[in-house]
Design a protein around this motif. Sequence first.
Motif, PDB file in Angstrom:
ATOM      1  N   GLY A   9       3.392  32.552  18.893  1.00 37.05           N
ATOM      2  CA  GLY A   9       2.564  31.644  18.094  1.00 37.05           C
ATOM      3  C   GLY A   9       2.912  30.205  18.377  1.00 37.05           C
ATOM      4  N   GLY A  10       1.907  29.419  18.770  1.00 34.44           N
ATOM      5  CA  GLY A  10       2.112  28.009  19.109  1.00 34.44           C
ATOM      6  C   GLY A  10       1.476  27.074  18.094  1.00 34.44           C
ATOM      7  N   GLY A  11       1.318  27.551  16.842  1.00 33.01           N
ATOM      8  CA  GLY A  11       0.842  26.675  15.765  1.00 33.01           C
ATOM      9  C   GLY A  11       2.019  26.041  15.047  1.00 33.01           C
ATOM     10  N   VAL A  12       1.733  25.371  13.943  1.00 33.75           N
ATOM     11  CA  VAL A  12       2.809  24.645  13.249  1.00 33.75           C
ATOM     12  C   VAL A  12       3.896  25.604  12.770  1.00 33.75           C
ATOM     13  N   SER A  13       3.542  26.858  12.411  1.00 33.89           N
ATOM     14  CA  SER A  13       4.566  27.796  11.910  1.00 33.89           C
ATOM     15  C   SER A  13       5.512  28.209  13.037  1.00 33.89           C
ATOM     16  N   GLY A  14       4.953  28.533  14.210  1.00 36.24           N
ATOM     17  CA  GLY A  14       5.786  28.956  15.332  1.00 36.24           C
ATOM     18  C   GLY A  14       6.629  27.818  15.873  1.00 36.24           C
ATOM     19  N   ALA A  33       2.307  31.983  23.465  1.00 41.59           N
ATOM     20  CA  ALA A  33       1.103  31.911  22.628  1.00 41.59           C
ATOM     21  C   ALA A  33      -0.140  31.878  23.492  1.00 41.59           C
ATOM     22  N   LYS A  34      -1.197  32.360  22.886  1.00 40.88           N
ATOM     23  CA  LYS A  34      -2.515  32.262  23.527  1.00 40.88           C
ATOM     24  C   LYS A  34      -3.001  30.808  23.501  1.00 40.88           C
ATOM     25  N   HIS A  35      -2.746  30.120  22.379  1.00 37.92           N
ATOM     26  CA  HIS A  35      -3.174  28.716  22.234  1.00 37.92           C
ATOM     27  C   HIS A  35      -1.970  27.823  21.974  1.00 37.92           C
ATOM     28  N   MET A  36      -2.028  26.635  22.558  1.00 42.16           N
ATOM     29  CA  MET A  36      -0.923  25.677  22.453  1.00 42.16           C
ATOM     30  C   MET A  36      -1.473  24.326  22.002  1.00 42.16           C
ATOM     31  N   TYR A  44      -7.235  29.294  16.359  1.00 39.28           N
ATOM     32  CA  TYR A  44      -6.031  28.445  16.291  1.00 39.28           C
ATOM     33  C   TYR A  44      -6.252  27.411  15.182  1.00 39.28           C
ATOM     34  N   ALA A  45      -5.637  27.641  13.998  1.00 33.77           N
ATOM     35  CA  ALA A  45      -5.924  26.798  12.823  1.00 33.77           C
ATOM     36  C   ALA A  45      -5.298  25.407  12.908  1.00 33.77           C
ATOM     37  N   SER A  46      -4.108  25.319  13.495  1.00 35.22           N
ATOM     38  CA  SER A  46      -3.286  24.117  13.306  1.00 35.22           C
ATOM     39  C   SER A  46      -3.941  22.777  13.662  1.00 35.22           C
ATOM     40  N   PRO A  47      -4.701  22.673  14.777  1.00 37.84           N
ATOM     41  CA  PRO A  47      -5.249  21.332  15.080  1.00 37.84           C
ATOM     42  C   PRO A  47      -6.345  20.884  14.130  1.00 37.84           C
ATOM     43  N   ALA A  51      -3.377  16.614   8.383  1.00 31.78           N
ATOM     44  CA  ALA A  51      -2.996  17.372   7.209  1.00 31.78           C
ATOM     45  C   ALA A  51      -2.227  16.464   6.242  1.00 31.78           C
ATOM     46  N   ASN A  52      -2.367  16.760   4.966  1.00 33.02           N
ATOM     47  CA  ASN A  52      -1.574  16.007   4.003  1.00 33.02           C
ATOM     48  C   ASN A  52      -0.747  16.960   3.154  1.00 33.02           C
ATOM     49  N   VAL A  53      -0.051  16.414   2.153  1.00 34.21           N
ATOM     50  CA  VAL A  53       0.730  17.241   1.228  1.00 34.21           C
ATOM     51  C   VAL A  53       0.077  17.148  -0.142  1.00 34.21           C
ATOM     52  N   VAL A 171      -1.131  36.402  26.153  1.00 36.68           N
ATOM     53  CA  VAL A 171      -1.936  37.038  25.104  1.00 36.68           C
ATOM     54  C   VAL A 171      -1.360  38.436  24.912  1.00 36.68           C
ATOM     55  N   LEU A 172      -0.872  38.727  23.721  1.00 37.86           N
ATOM     56  CA  LEU A 172      -0.211  40.003  23.470  1.00 37.86           C
ATOM     57  C   LEU A 172      -1.163  40.983  22.775  1.00 37.86           C
ATOM     58  N   SER A 173      -1.080  42.260  23.172  1.00 41.71           N
ATOM     59  CA  SER A 173      -1.804  43.305  22.446  1.00 41.71           C
ATOM     60  C   SER A 173      -0.893  43.928  21.396  1.00 41.71           C
ATOM     61  N   HIS A 336      -0.117  31.517   5.906  1.00 40.32           N
ATOM     62  CA  HIS A 336       0.101  30.306   5.105  1.00 40.32           C
ATOM     63  C   HIS A 336      -1.176  29.692   4.553  1.00 40.32           C
ATOM     64  N   ALA A 337      -2.309  30.330   4.797  1.00 36.45           N
ATOM     65  CA  ALA A 337      -3.581  29.844   4.230  1.00 36.45           C
ATOM     66  C   ALA A 337      -3.728  28.332   4.438  1.00 36.45           C
ATOM     67  N   GLY A 338      -3.919  27.579   3.347  1.00 34.76           N
ATOM     68  CA  GLY A 338      -4.207  26.135   3.464  1.00 34.76           C
ATOM     69  C   GLY A 338      -3.000  25.245   3.300  1.00 34.76           C
ATOM     70  N   TRP A 339      -1.768  25.795   3.423  1.00 33.48           N
ATOM     71  CA  TRP A 339      -0.578  24.941   3.207  1.00 33.48           C
ATOM     72  C   TRP A 339       0.462  25.091   4.323  1.00 33.48           C
ATOM     73  N   GLY A 340       0.007  25.448   5.522  1.00 34.39           N
ATOM     74  CA  GLY A 340       0.944  25.717   6.620  1.00 34.39           C
ATOM     75  C   GLY A 340       1.801  24.534   7.016  1.00 34.39           C
ATOM     76  N   TYR A 341       1.261  23.318   6.948  1.00 35.62           N
ATOM     77  CA  TYR A 341       2.065  22.128   7.279  1.00 35.62           C
ATOM     78  C   TYR A 341       3.006  21.799   6.130  1.00 35.62           C
ATOM     79  N   GLN A 342       2.449  21.715   4.925  1.00 33.99           N
ATOM     80  CA  GLN A 342       3.255  21.217   3.810  1.00 33.99           C
ATOM     81  C   GLN A 342       4.342  22.205   3.390  1.00 33.99           C
ATOM     82  N   GLY A 343       4.296  23.441   3.924  1.00 33.70           N
ATOM     83  CA  GLY A 343       5.369  24.395   3.677  1.00 33.70           C
ATOM     84  C   GLY A 343       6.165  24.722   4.936  1.00 33.70           C
TER      85      GLY A 343
HETATM   86  P1  FAD Z   1      -2.159  28.959  13.877  1.00 34.21           P
HETATM   87  O1  FAD Z   1      -2.150  27.498  13.961  1.00 34.21           O
HETATM   88  O2  FAD Z   1      -3.483  29.628  13.762  1.00 34.21           O
HETATM   89  O3  FAD Z   1      -1.412  29.498  15.165  1.00 34.21           O
HETATM   90  C1  FAD Z   1      -1.397  30.863  15.520  1.00 34.21           C
HETATM   91  C2  FAD Z   1      -0.803  30.977  16.910  1.00 34.21           C
HETATM   92  O4  FAD Z   1      -0.630  32.350  17.226  1.00 34.21           O
HETATM   93  C3  FAD Z   1      -1.686  30.378  18.010  1.00 34.21           C
HETATM   94  O5  FAD Z   1      -0.895  29.742  18.973  1.00 34.21           O
HETATM   95  C4  FAD Z   1      -2.352  31.621  18.595  1.00 34.21           C
HETATM   96  O6  FAD Z   1      -2.773  31.435  19.929  1.00 34.21           O
HETATM   97  C5  FAD Z   1      -1.188  32.590  18.517  1.00 34.21           C
HETATM   98  N1  FAD Z   1      -1.588  33.988  18.599  1.00 34.21           N
HETATM   99  C6  FAD Z   1      -2.264  34.717  17.670  1.00 34.21           C
HETATM  100  N2  FAD Z   1      -2.437  35.965  18.128  1.00 34.21           N
HETATM  101  C7  FAD Z   1      -1.850  36.027  19.352  1.00 34.21           C
HETATM  102  C8  FAD Z   1      -1.688  37.056  20.326  1.00 34.21           C
HETATM  103  N3  FAD Z   1      -2.163  38.295  20.145  1.00 34.21           N
HETATM  104  N4  FAD Z   1      -1.044  36.756  21.484  1.00 34.21           N
HETATM  105  C9  FAD Z   1      -0.554  35.519  21.696  1.00 34.21           C
HETATM  106  N5  FAD Z   1      -0.681  34.512  20.807  1.00 34.21           N
HETATM  107  C10 FAD Z   1      -1.317  34.761  19.653  1.00 34.21           C
HETATM  108  N6  FAD Z   1      -2.325  22.761   5.781  1.00 34.21           N
HETATM  109  C11 FAD Z   1      -1.583  21.804   5.160  1.00 34.21           C
HETATM  110  O7  FAD Z   1      -0.384  21.980   4.964  1.00 34.21           O
HETATM  111  N7  FAD Z   1      -2.162  20.642   4.739  1.00 34.21           N
HETATM  112  C12 FAD Z   1      -3.496  20.375   4.930  1.00 34.21           C
HETATM  113  O8  FAD Z   1      -3.977  19.295   4.563  1.00 34.21           O
HETATM  114  C13 FAD Z   1      -4.289  21.368   5.569  1.00 34.21           C
HETATM  115  N8  FAD Z   1      -5.614  21.165   5.770  1.00 34.21           N
HETATM  116  C14 FAD Z   1      -6.347  22.123   6.436  1.00 34.21           C
HETATM  117  C15 FAD Z   1      -7.698  21.883   6.686  1.00 34.21           C
HETATM  118  C16 FAD Z   1      -8.458  22.793   7.410  1.00 34.21           C
HETATM  119  C17 FAD Z   1      -9.920  22.518   7.656  1.00 34.21           C
HETATM  120  C18 FAD Z   1      -7.837  23.971   7.902  1.00 34.21           C
HETATM  121  C19 FAD Z   1      -8.621  24.957   8.732  1.00 34.21           C
HETATM  122  C20 FAD Z   1      -6.500  24.225   7.642  1.00 34.21           C
HETATM  123  C21 FAD Z   1      -5.756  23.320   6.893  1.00 34.21           C
HETATM  124  N9  FAD Z   1      -4.406  23.544   6.593  1.00 34.21           N
HETATM  125  C22 FAD Z   1      -3.653  22.575   5.983  1.00 34.21           C
HETATM  126  C23 FAD Z   1      -3.782  24.858   6.874  1.00 34.21           C
HETATM  127  C24 FAD Z   1      -3.001  24.868   8.169  1.00 34.21           C
HETATM  128  O9  FAD Z   1      -3.794  24.372   9.220  1.00 34.21           O
HETATM  129  C25 FAD Z   1      -2.557  26.310   8.473  1.00 34.21           C
HETATM  130  O10 FAD Z   1      -1.883  26.879   7.355  1.00 34.21           O
HETATM  131  C26 FAD Z   1      -1.599  26.311   9.663  1.00 34.21           C
HETATM  132  O11 FAD Z   1      -2.154  25.600  10.741  1.00 34.21           O
HETATM  133  C27 FAD Z   1      -1.261  27.727  10.100  1.00 34.21           C
HETATM  134  O12 FAD Z   1      -0.441  27.611  11.237  1.00 34.21           O
HETATM  135  P2  FAD Z   1       0.069  28.872  12.026  1.00 34.21           P
HETATM  136  O13 FAD Z   1       0.990  28.371  13.059  1.00 34.21           O
HETATM  137  O14 FAD Z   1       0.595  29.893  11.056  1.00 34.21           O
HETATM  138  O15 FAD Z   1      -1.259  29.520  12.656  1.00 34.21           O
END
Ligand code: FAD
Length: 371
Positions: A9-14, A33-36, A44-47, A51-53, A171-173, A336-343
């Motif tokens: 996972g290459g989002g904010v959590s990973g 990760a599939k997306h970076m 890919y939610a993170s970009p 984001a705010n708190v 990309v993992l299965s 992490h739904a809508g709080w992935g950055y702030q947590g």
């Molecule tokens: P993601 O960012 O989705 O990353 C998942 C990663 O896993 C990606 O790299 C993907 O490629 C990889 N992956 C998945 N499956 C596979 C696979 N099979 N093989 C290889 N790689 C894989 N949060 C806040 O804290 N404050 C805010 O103000 C806020 N506003 C938001 C507004 C919007 C419109 C949205 C959509 C979200 C908002 N969020 C906010 C929530 C926040 O964006 C998410 O909680 C956070 O980005 C989740 O991050 P993540 O790393 O868990 O998931």
Amino acid sequence: MSNAIVIVGGGVSGITSAYLLSKSKGNSVTVVAKHMPGDYDIEYASPFAGANVLPMNLDADSRWERRTWPEFEWLCRNVPEAGFHFKNCRVFRNHKDLVPGTSSLPMDPLFDLDPWYQHMMPDYRELETSELPPGQDSGCSFTSVCMNTPMYLSWLVGQCLRNGVVFKRAVLSELTEARRLSHTGRPADIIVNATGLGALRLGGVRDTAMAPARGQIVLVRNDGPSMLTTSGVDDGSDEVLYMMQRAAGGGTVIGGTYDIGNWESQPCPNIAARIMSRAVRLDPALAGGKGVAGLDVVRHAVGLRPYRKGGVRIERETLRDGADGTGVHVVHNYGHAGWGYQGSFGCAERVVELVNEIRAANGEDLSKEPT
Ligand code: FAD
């Protein structure tokens, strides 16, 4: 020999997990990760986050936000290149929205009349009636931060690279495939699962509690003095109203929607029209008093928040590697739904604790670890 850890996972959590784990010289960390950072994709939610708190965890499990806030405050004060700035925030309540049962979702503690976070967020105060926009019954004001998420993700990647983390596309299965992806060339000792919404379909996980919470937004060039949000809107319970100004010329993000179960990746023009008209009604100054025509749109976008019924999953598990039957240590950090950055820091700290539990159980003496 160091622990080979592969984070999927290459989002904010990973990447936050990678950052904290890579501070220990006993760990060799690979992120796959599939997306970076740099990609824009509906998977890919993170970009897409502002984001705010805006604290929204319940008090009982608010460790995630309580631990993240001081880190963000410190970054905002001391590390300009991380892409944060301080902003005033105003949270408005329409008391009819606070009646239990008005929404299918649990009540959002952000709108509590006596919220737990009043002791965490600087300059917290209740607003005077004269400071409320029409249609709002009460509200509060405090200082928060807003970051420029593409900039912050790049900064985090840079910190990881400095600590020796290696990033790879894959990309993992099956989650256990990660065992063979450590840059050390050895089988991974521990896999961290930070796949967000991907956890719904990833073999070995297939968590059916996961669902998208679709968020449609409009990014505009207009700027305003405060971040604003309301407890509800009159256009249905899937729609919400917030605006936040990203740091470093990132524009203002206007939201939006919180539509659970909706996978639609394309912005809906009708929703976009409602988002913009609600924003200029709440804050006419944002568009110079010219209404929607005064908004200077950069783009319309949709992101899918990784919603999990029952809340975030951060725990250990042992999975069997289908290739050779070996037991593999896994630490989950997704949902992490809508709080992935702030947590993010609070959750990644828990990941480090769980990884350290595994290392200790494997006989490592962590008190002797080089730092
Ligand atoms: P993601 O960012 O989705 O990353 C998942 C990663 O896993 C990606 O790299 C993907 O490629 C990889 N992956 C998945 N499956 C596979 C696979 N099979 N093989 C290889 N790689 C894989 N949060 C806040 O804290 N404050 C805010 O103000 C806020 N506003 C938001 C507004 C919007 C419109 C949205 C959509 C979200 C908002 N969020 C906010 C929530 C926040 O964006 C998410 O909680 C956070 O980005 C989740 O991050 P993540 O790393 O868990 O998931």
